[in-house]
Structure formats: structure tokens, C-alpha cells
Design a protein around this motif. Structure first.
Motif, short mmCIF file in Angstrom:
data_model
loop_
_atom_site.label_atom_id
_atom_site.label_comp_id
_atom_site.label_asym_id
_atom_site.label_seq_id
_atom_site.Cartn_x
_atom_site.Cartn_y
_atom_site.Cartn_z
N ALA A 68 -9.89 22.64 -3.94
CA ALA A 68 -9.73 24.04 -4.32
C ALA A 68 -9.15 24.83 -3.15
N ALA A 69 -9.60 24.53 -1.92
CA ALA A 69 -9.09 25.24 -0.75
C ALA A 69 -7.62 24.94 -0.51
N VAL A 70 -7.22 23.68 -0.70
CA VAL A 70 -5.85 23.28 -0.39
C VAL A 70 -4.91 23.58 -1.54
N PHE A 71 -5.33 23.24 -2.77
CA PHE A 71 -4.41 23.32 -3.93
C PHE A 71 -4.79 24.41 -4.93
N ALA A 72 -5.90 25.13 -4.71
CA ALA A 72 -6.43 26.06 -5.71
C ALA A 72 -6.69 25.35 -7.03
N ASP A 73 -7.01 24.06 -6.95
CA ASP A 73 -7.31 23.28 -8.16
C ASP A 73 -8.34 22.21 -7.79
N PRO A 74 -9.58 22.33 -8.28
CA PRO A 74 -10.63 21.39 -7.87
C PRO A 74 -10.43 19.99 -8.41
N ASN A 75 -9.46 19.79 -9.30
CA ASN A 75 -9.27 18.47 -9.87
C ASN A 75 -8.21 17.65 -9.14
N LYS A 76 -7.57 18.27 -8.14
CA LYS A 76 -6.55 17.51 -7.42
C LYS A 76 -7.21 16.68 -6.32
N VAL A 77 -8.10 15.81 -6.76
CA VAL A 77 -8.80 14.94 -5.82
C VAL A 77 -9.01 13.60 -6.50
N LYS A 78 -8.86 12.52 -5.74
CA LYS A 78 -9.13 11.19 -6.28
C LYS A 78 -10.24 10.58 -5.44
N PHE A 79 -11.08 9.79 -6.11
CA PHE A 79 -12.27 9.26 -5.42
C PHE A 79 -12.14 7.76 -5.19
N THR A 80 -12.56 7.34 -4.00
CA THR A 80 -12.59 5.92 -3.67
C THR A 80 -14.05 5.54 -3.40
N PRO A 81 -14.67 4.74 -4.28
CA PRO A 81 -16.04 4.33 -3.99
C PRO A 81 -16.05 3.33 -2.83
N LEU A 82 -16.90 3.57 -1.85
CA LEU A 82 -16.95 2.71 -0.66
C LEU A 82 -18.38 2.29 -0.38
N SER A 83 -18.54 1.04 0.08
CA SER A 83 -19.87 0.61 0.51
C SER A 83 -20.12 1.17 1.91
N ALA A 84 -21.38 1.14 2.31
CA ALA A 84 -21.72 1.65 3.64
C ALA A 84 -20.91 0.93 4.70
N LYS A 85 -20.66 -0.36 4.46
CA LYS A 85 -19.98 -1.18 5.43
C LYS A 85 -18.49 -0.84 5.52
N GLN A 86 -17.89 -0.51 4.36
CA GLN A 86 -16.44 -0.30 4.36
C GLN A 86 -16.05 1.09 4.82
N ARG A 87 -16.98 2.06 4.73
CA ARG A 87 -16.56 3.46 4.73
C ARG A 87 -15.78 3.90 5.96
N PHE A 88 -16.24 3.52 7.16
CA PHE A 88 -15.57 4.05 8.36
C PHE A 88 -14.19 3.45 8.53
N ASN A 89 -14.09 2.18 8.19
CA ASN A 89 -12.80 1.53 8.29
C ASN A 89 -11.80 2.16 7.34
N ALA A 90 -12.28 2.48 6.13
CA ALA A 90 -11.40 3.10 5.14
C ALA A 90 -10.91 4.45 5.65
N LEU A 91 -11.78 5.18 6.30
CA LEU A 91 -11.39 6.50 6.82
C LEU A 91 -10.43 6.35 8.00
N ARG A 92 -10.79 5.47 8.93
CA ARG A 92 -9.96 5.30 10.12
C ARG A 92 -8.57 4.80 9.77
N SER A 93 -8.49 3.91 8.78
CA SER A 93 -7.18 3.33 8.46
C SER A 93 -6.35 4.26 7.60
N GLY A 94 -6.91 5.41 7.18
CA GLY A 94 -6.13 6.36 6.40
C GLY A 94 -6.17 6.09 4.91
#
Lengths: 338, 505
Positions: A68-94
Motif C-alpha cells: 500500500a505504501a509503495v503502490f497504493a494497492d495492498p494486493n500488489k504483493v506475492k508471498f513466498t512460504p519459507l521454512s525457518a532454515k531457508q528464510r535468511f538465505n532467501a532474503l540475502r539472495s534476493g
């Protein structure tokens, strides 16, 4: 001959050009038209898809607030389910632009792991759940117990610290997926299930018979859970941080998704600044000046997303406690917008 | 045509063309080196002379790693690894020069007479030329990806980028199966990874033994003339090798966990072995000093049997008289220690005490314990791999022509002798190579243990990655360990294969 040489050089230069990308997350996000948000693999109240496949929860709502802050539309977001183990790597790798996945803010993660915590969305602490039939009333009676937990979490470390400092023995059974932890506990592989107390309340809903279990009174750790971004992009860090602060400030100033349009006419300068009537606060973080207005209008203030997802009227039934505003007995406090 | 004749027969025009080609080679080499150098400087070193400064530092690093054998085996290995990896791209420069030299030599010695004045229409010249181009591009690409990785890590994590020093930090997490070495939450990451490695080794070894037994039984069953037995084996093979392994692991884990009772309602066998959903508990033997007499008797039995077997073989070769080697060996290896045990017991009291598991609090304490995750993994791995080995064994036995059986029987060998001396040795030649790959598969498949919380190398390494944030390093350790395990297994099997192979004279 020269042609070949030129071609080779061209190929090398092209390769070089690719490596330069990946710095401006806001530009990337605007270019692709949505925010990629890392969430859990299913934690009721925090991030979990409903029966129609829509993601719901307080962590999810935070991602929607960012959209909503970036696009003025709360639906312009996609979700990636991550396990506790994967999460930081997924963030760091972009792979994701922001991680909103009940993640505890610790010094090591904030520094060595190359991450930045944008604030605290939920103040939590680790607790223990046991079967009522065990007749256990305190965590200090758990000597020799088998404990089911998630790998790659602070939980895993806290439980080790707790049992060691109380000179108690234990057996840890650590799974990668939260659902597998609950299943193993439910099937009797462990005597104890441990995670953050909000997680206990949430995962209990997934058990065969939720009433058979009891949460022990001890809280063995501080678990400030909040959204995370990677190091190296201060602008994006600011956007995520101030979106969260705007939601908390909105609650403090009494601005809700319902009255936000009237509040635009308010004479209170703090509200005027928040809603972009006065000042250029949106521009300071590379957004439009009505960024916070959009967040509150389209998603809600902090109190609203709390009550909607984890509050006393939801199946989780978690009282505000520490998460109440600082002037209402809690510690939820946001720096001023000015 | 010899070289000398070729040179003599060369015309002036040919000489000129050759000259042109050599100049071209020189230019190409310089261009390749420039691209190589440029890419290295642009992507990795950020300055044209950086390569030499770094080279000097790496040599220093390797020397330092070799001299200061301080923190743990893995850490030490890691430091050398990093230094070697860093120097490795430099070898590509040497390679470029090597290709160029080869091209020059070849042009001068073996192909002095150009097929065409234009080198681009010369098939051989083009072949080697493209080799040079491809290699240069590959080197540039390698510089780019390593440079990119290093750059990104720098941006994310600041100065302390990549390195194995974190391995000596405190792990802080618990592991529920610790064998042979000491581990506590206060131990280091390196120790935790060693615990994981040992767990992988134990699981793989037990799995290989069990899978081999299952496989041989199934393979022989499939060849049975009894319709029911052979179809049963066929059904087993078709079912277990066609269902994904991960699924089987989950099924076995649930099959192991579900029907078993809680600790307080354990199934007791002879009041000393207890089975519940926390695992199997058995008495743990505690050995006194006198126990070593029994061990010595056992070792003596083995050594003596070996000598007897040799002597019996020689005697049979010379006189034709057979000797009951098997019964003698069994008596020596098992009977002798038993006798010693009895004697020691009479003279010095029992050489072995047992520590019985006792129900205390939540669970049994003391004794030996096998965790349910291990049992589930062992069952899944060995039953799955057993199906493949069954087929390999069947193929091996069927590969021995029937004439061999007839010949053996015609020579008057008994059925047992025929199997042992004629069929199996020939079948083994066919069986061993594919069996090796099954053993390797089983070892690598053991990494699926992470799915059911068995703390193997991958599971523990995953925790280390997550708690420390050093994924590149842990990945390197994983790859190195699995590679060495696989190479060691195949080295052993190759040795065994060489031993079993037909000796051709």
C-alpha cells in the motif's frame, strides 16, 4: 578475426553488466510491479493461506501495508512460504524483498548474517507446551524430557540454554517444517513442544485435540519478532521501518482505516504530517506523500491488524500484553514522524 | 612424410602463409591473456596488479595454515581449501599459454604446410583456435561469478566475508544422537558437524550391510523355481524401487512411531530391552579389564583360522586331502572366546556388567538407545536399495552360462562347491560394479534424513548454516565430505573388483 575478438569482449562486458544490478530494491520492486514477501509455511494468525488460498495474518498484513505504501494497492504483493532454515538465505539472495515471518531480532542475525531488522511487529517470548495428562506444572519439572522444536531458530538455542542452566537433561528432536514438529509432538514422539508463545497458541489449533495440552507459565526468552531486510539498501530499509512506525503512530493518534478520511481534516499537526497533508515525509523515503494514508486506509493501523489476526476475538485469543502501546501499559513505541 | 622432408619441400608461398599463422597465434594468445587479465581485474581484484599482491598473500595463507595447526581438523582443511580455490583461476592463465604453445608446435611440426593461405579456412587451425576462445570465455565467466559472489558477500556482511574461522564458535544447540565423540551445547560448530558426519557414516554403513543382505536374499529368491517365492521377490522389487524414497521414509517413520506405546507403557522384552516411541532401549555392556582376555582369544581365533586355511589349501593342493576349514574356524573364532569367557568368569568374576535402562521421570535413562528416526531411516534406505541390489544379483547369476553349472557337476563338485567355487566368483564380476553405485546411492540418499529429524551431516550442517549464516562454507564442507565418502567407497569396491576379477593368464 577482429570480429571474433570484439564478440568475445562483448560477451564479457555483458556478463559484467548483470552483476551491477541488485542494489535499489525500491526500483526493482517498482519495475516488476509487486513486492515479493517471505512468510511462514503456515502459522495461524501470522501468515497462513485461508481456504480460498488468500494469505492471512499479521505478518501478511504488514506486507500488504508495504505494498500500500509503495503502490497504493495492498494486493500488489506475492508471498513466498519459507521454512525457518531457508528464510535468511532467501532474503540475502534476493529471492524475497522483505522477510515478514515471525523472525526474532538478535544481534548475530542483525550483524554477521547480513540482515537489518526494521523494528518489532510482535513482542514475544518462548514457552513450553505439554500434555495435561503429564501433570507437569512448571518447566523446571521437565528433566529428561524429549523436546520437539524447529531447526534454525532461536528456539533451538534457548531451549539448550534453559536446560543447561538448570542442570536438566533433555533430548531435542529438531524438524525443518513447523507442521512436522507439531505432528511429531502430537503423535507422542516428544513430551514437550516449544516455540514462541504466540506460535504455541497458533499451532495448538492444528493439533488433534487442542484441549489436551497446556502451556507452562515460564517464559524463557525475549523474542522480538519483526520484518527483516538485507544489508546494503538503506532506502528500502527506511521504507520498511517507517511503514511499521506509521502504523504504530496511527494507532497512537487514533487514526484508523475507517476515520482516516475525516482525520485528513484534523488540526493536529502530528496527524497532518502522518497523512501527508503537511510536509514532504513520503518524498524523504522515495514514495508519494500519501504513503501512510494509503497504508492506514487500505490495511489499517497497528491495533487493527493485531485485533484482526491474533487479538482476543480471534481463535488465537492473544491479549495485547507487551504489544499494547507504551501509553497503555505495553512497550509498543514508534519514533515520531517529523 | 617426415618433418625434415616437409620443411625441405616447403615453397616460399607456403612459408609466408605459415609465418602469418604463427603471428596470428601470437596475437590471439596476447588477446586471450588480455581478456583473462581484464576480466580478473574488473570482476575480482579491482586493480590490474591485484592478482600478484593476492597471490603472495595466498601463498602466505597456505603456509600459515600448514604451520599453525591450531583449530580443529575441518577448520585447517577449510583454510587450505580457500587458498587453493583462490589460486585456482590463475592456472587458467597457464592453460591459455599452454594451448597457444600447443598450437604453435603443432603448426610448426605436424602441420607445416597450410591447406589454405587463409587460416580461417584451415580445419585444424580452427579447431584449436576455438578451444582457445572457449577457454578464455570460460575463465572470464569464472572470474565474473566468483567476483560477483565475493562482492555481494562484502556488501551483505562487511569485511569478515568468507572463512572457516566460525567453526570454532560455540554451537549452542542440542543433538539427539551422539556417537563415539563427546558433544555438548558448549562444543564448537566443527564438533557438531563431526557428530553429523559420524551419524551419516553409521547410518550408511548399517544401511549398506542390511541392503546387501536383503538384496542377495531377494535376488536369489527371484531365481527360485518355486512360483510363489519368485513372484513374491518380483513384487517386492517392483514395488519398492518404484515408490519415491522420501515417501518411503515418511511411511516408515510413521509406521515406526504410530503403533509404539508411550514410555510408561513400553513393551518390555525379558525385562531388559524396552521398546517405546522414543526408541529401543537395551542394556549397555560395561567391560572390566578381564574382558580383554576374551577379545584376545577372539583375535587369536581369527589369526589362527587364517593360517589353518592357508595350510589346508596347500595340503589339498599337494595331497588332495580336504580339511574341514569352516568348522575349525568357527570353533576357533567363537568357541575359543566363549571358553575364555567361562574361565575368566570362574577365576575373576564376570568380565561384563550391564547397565540396564530404568524408567525415571519422562523416559528410560541409562543403557543403550536407538532413536526411532534411525530405525525408520535404516529400514527405508535398506529396503529401497535392497530392491535394486536384488536385480543386480539376479542379473549377475544369470550372466553365468548354464554350461558352467553342467561342467562343475560333471567334474564331481557338490552343489555347494559348485556355487562357491564356480558360479559365485563369476557372478561377482558382473555384480560388483553396479553394486558400487548402489552403495554410493545409499550413502548420498542418507541425506534425506533431514526430513524426519535424524541428525545426519546435512541436518546438522543446515542448523549450523542457519545459526551462523555461513552457507558457502558449510556447502563446501558438505560437498567435500560426500565426495570423499563416495571416492573412498568406490576405491574400496574397485580394489575388491580387481581382486575378484578373472585372472587372465
Amino acid at each position: 578475426m577482429k570480429k571474433m575478438f570484439a564478440m568475445a569482449l562483448g560477451a564479457v562486458m555483458m556478463a559484467g553488466a548483470v552483476s551491477a544490478a541488485n542494489a535499489g530494491t525500491l526500483d526493482d520492486v517498482k519495475k516488476k510491479g509487486f513486492i515479493q514477501c517471505g512468510v511462514s509455511q503456515g502459522l495461524p494468525g501470522f501468515s497462513m493461506p485461508d481456504d480460498k488460498g488468500n494469505w492471512k495474518g499479521i505478518d501478511v498484513d504488514f506486507c500488504r501495508a508495504l505494498a500500500a505504501a509503495v503502490f497504493a494497492d495492498p494486493n500488489k504483493v506475492k508471498f513466498t512460504p519459507l521454512s525457518a532454515k531457508q528464510r535468511f538465505n532467501a532474503l540475502r539472495s534476493g529471492e524475497v524483498d522483505v522477510l515478514s515471518r515471525n523472525t526474532t531480532w538478535t544481534m548475530q542475525r542483525d550483524t554477521e548474517q547480513g540482515l537489518n531488522f526494521a523494528g518489532v511487529l510482535y513482542y514475544d517470548g518462548q514457552g513450553f507446551m505439554v500434555r495435561k495428562s503429564m501433570g507437569v506444572t512448571s518447566a523446571l519439572q521437565l528433566n529428561g524430557a524429549a523436546v520437539c522444536t524447529n531447526t534454525g531458530t532461536t528456539t533451538e538455542l534457548n531451549v539448550a540454554d534453559f536446560f543447561r542452566s538448570h542442570k536438566m537433561k533433555y533430548e531435542v528432536v529438531a524438524f525443518e517444517k513447523a507442521d512436522e514438529v507439531v505432528k511429531a509432538y502430537d503423535e507422542g514422539r516428544c513430551d514437550v513442544y516449544t516455540t514462541d508463545r504466540s506460535g504455541l497458541a497458533a499451532m495448538r489449533l492444528k493439533m488433534k485435540n487442542p484441549d489436551e495440552h497446556v502451556v507452562l507459565p515460564e517464559i524463557i526468552s525475549k523474542e522480538p519478532l519483526g520484518p527483516v531486510v538485507r544489508h546494503g539498501d538503506d532506502q528500502w530499509f527506511d521504507i520498511v521501518k517507517w511503514t511499521l512506525f506509521a502504523m504504530v503512530n496511527a494507532e497512537e493518534l487514533g487514526v484508523t482505516s475507517k476515520n482516516v478520511d475525516e482525520m485528513k481534516k484534523s488540526t493536529n499537526p502530528a496527524i497532518k504530517r502522518l497523512l501527508g497533508v503537511e510536509g514532504d515525509f513520503g518524498k524523504m523515503i522515495g514514495l508519494s506523500n500519501d504513503w501512510a494514508y494509503n497504508v492506514i486506509k487500505l490495511v489499517g493501523n497497528y491495533g487493527e491488524i493485531y485485533d484482526r489476526n491474533v487479538g482476543p476475538k480471534t481463535p488465537l485469543g492473544l491479549a495485547r500484553g507487551l504489544n499494547a502501546l507504551w501509553n497503555k501499559g505495553g512497550i509498543m513505541y514508534a519514533p515520531p514522524i517529523r | 612424410m617426415s618433418t625434415a622432408e616437409a620443411v625441405i619441400a616447403e615453397t616460399a608461398a607456403e612459408g609466408q602463409a605459415r609465418q602469418r599463422r604463427l603471428i596470428l597465434v601470437l596475437l590471439l594468445t596476447i588477446a586471450s591473456l588480455l581478456i583473462f587479465w581484464g576480466s580478473a581485474s574488473a570482476f575480482y581484484y579491482h586493480s590490474p596488479t591485484g592478482m600478484f599482491a593476492d597471490l603472495a598473500r595466498w601463498v602466505g595463507d597456505i603456509a600459515a595454515a600448514l604451520v599453525t595447526f591450531d583449530g580443529g581438523f575441518l577448520q585447517w582443511l577449510g583454510r587450505i581449501g580457500i587458498a587453493v580455490i583462490r589460486v585456482a583461476p590463475l592456472f587458467s592463465a597457464i592453460f591459455i599459454v599452454g594451448v597457444a604453445l600447443r598450437l604453435r608446435n603443432w603448426l610448426v611440426r605436424e602441420h607445416p604446410r597450410p591447406a589454405s593461405a587463409n587460416p580461417l579456412f584451415d580445419r585444424h587451425f580452427r579447431g584449436i583456435f576455438s578451444e582457445l576462445v572457449i577457454f578464455t570465455l570460460l575463465a572470464a565467466f569464472l572470474w565474473w561469478i566468483t567476483g560477483n559472489t565475493v562482492e555481494n558477500l562484502h556488501r551483505l556482511k562487511g569485511d569478515q566475508v568468507v572463512g572457516f574461522d566460525f567453526l570454532s564458535s560455540t554451537a549452542g544447540f542440542g543433538i539427539n544422537q551422539i556417537l563415539f565423540i563427546d558433544y555438548a551445547e558448549t562444543s564448537s560448530y566443527a564438533t557438531a558437524i563431526m557428530v553429523g558426519l559420524i551419524n551419516t557414516l553409521v547410518l550408511s554403513f548399517a544401511g549398506i550391510v542390511l541392503a546387501t543382505i536383503i538384496g542377495f536374499i531377494i535376488g536369489i529368491m527371484r531365481l527360485s523355481h518355486n512360483w510363489v517365492i519368485s513372484k513374491l521377490a518380483a513384487g517386492y522389487v517392483e514395488f519398492f524401487r518404484n515408490v519415491p524414497l522420501l515417501l518411503q521414509i515418511f511411511v516408515w517413520y510413521n509406521a515406526v512411531l504410530k503403533p509404539l506405546p508411550r514410555p510408561r507403557q513400553s513393551i518390555a522384552v525379558a525385562d531388559s530391552i524396552f521398546i517405546n516411541n522414543r526408541g529401543v532401549y537395551a542394556p549397555k555392556p560395561l567391560f572390566t579389564d578381564a574382558w580383554w582376555f576374551v577379545v584376545a582369544a577372539f583375535i587369536f581365533g581369527i589369526v589362527a583360522s587364517w593360517f589353518i586355511a592357508r595350510w589346508a589349501h596347500r595340503r589339498q593342493m599337494e595331497t588332495g586331502q580336504p580339511f574341514p576349514v569352516l568348522t575349525t574356524a568357527l570353533a576357533l573364532i567363537f568357541g575359543l572366546p566363549l571358553l575364555t569367557y567361562g574361565l575368566v568368569h570362574l577365576l575373576a568374576g564376570p568380565p561384563v556388567h550391564f547397565d540396564y535402562p530404568v524408567l525415571r521421570g519422562f523416559n528410560y535413562q541409562g543403557g543403550m538407545r536407538i532413536i526411532p528416526e534411525f530405525i525408520a531411516m535404516l529400514l527405508a534406505l535398506s529396503i529401497y536399495t535392497g530392491a535394486f541390489i536384488g536385480e543386480i544379483v539376479r542379473a549377475g547369476i544369470q550372466a553365468v552360462p548354464h554350461g558352467q553349472t553342467e561342467a562343475a557337476l560333471a567334474l564331481g563338485l557338490t552343489r555347494g562347491q559348485m556355487l562357491r567355487l564356480v558360479i559365485i566368483p563369476q557372478a561377482m564380476r558382473v555384480i560388483i560394479p553396479p553394486l558400487t553405485s548402489q552403495y554410493l546411492n545409499l550413502t548420498k540418499n542418507s541425506s534425506l534424513a533431514v526430513a524426519i529429524a535424524y541428525p545426519d551431516l546435512v541436518a546438522v550442517g543446515g542448523i549450523v548454516i542457519n545459526q551462523s549464516g555461513h552457507e558457502l562454507e558449510v556447502f563446501a564442507i558438505w560437498m567435500l565430505i560426500y565426495l570423499s565418502l563416495s571416492l573412498a567407497t568406490s576405491a574400496f569396491m574397485n580394489w575388491y573388483n580387481a581382486k575378484m576379477k578373472l585372472v587372465e593368464r
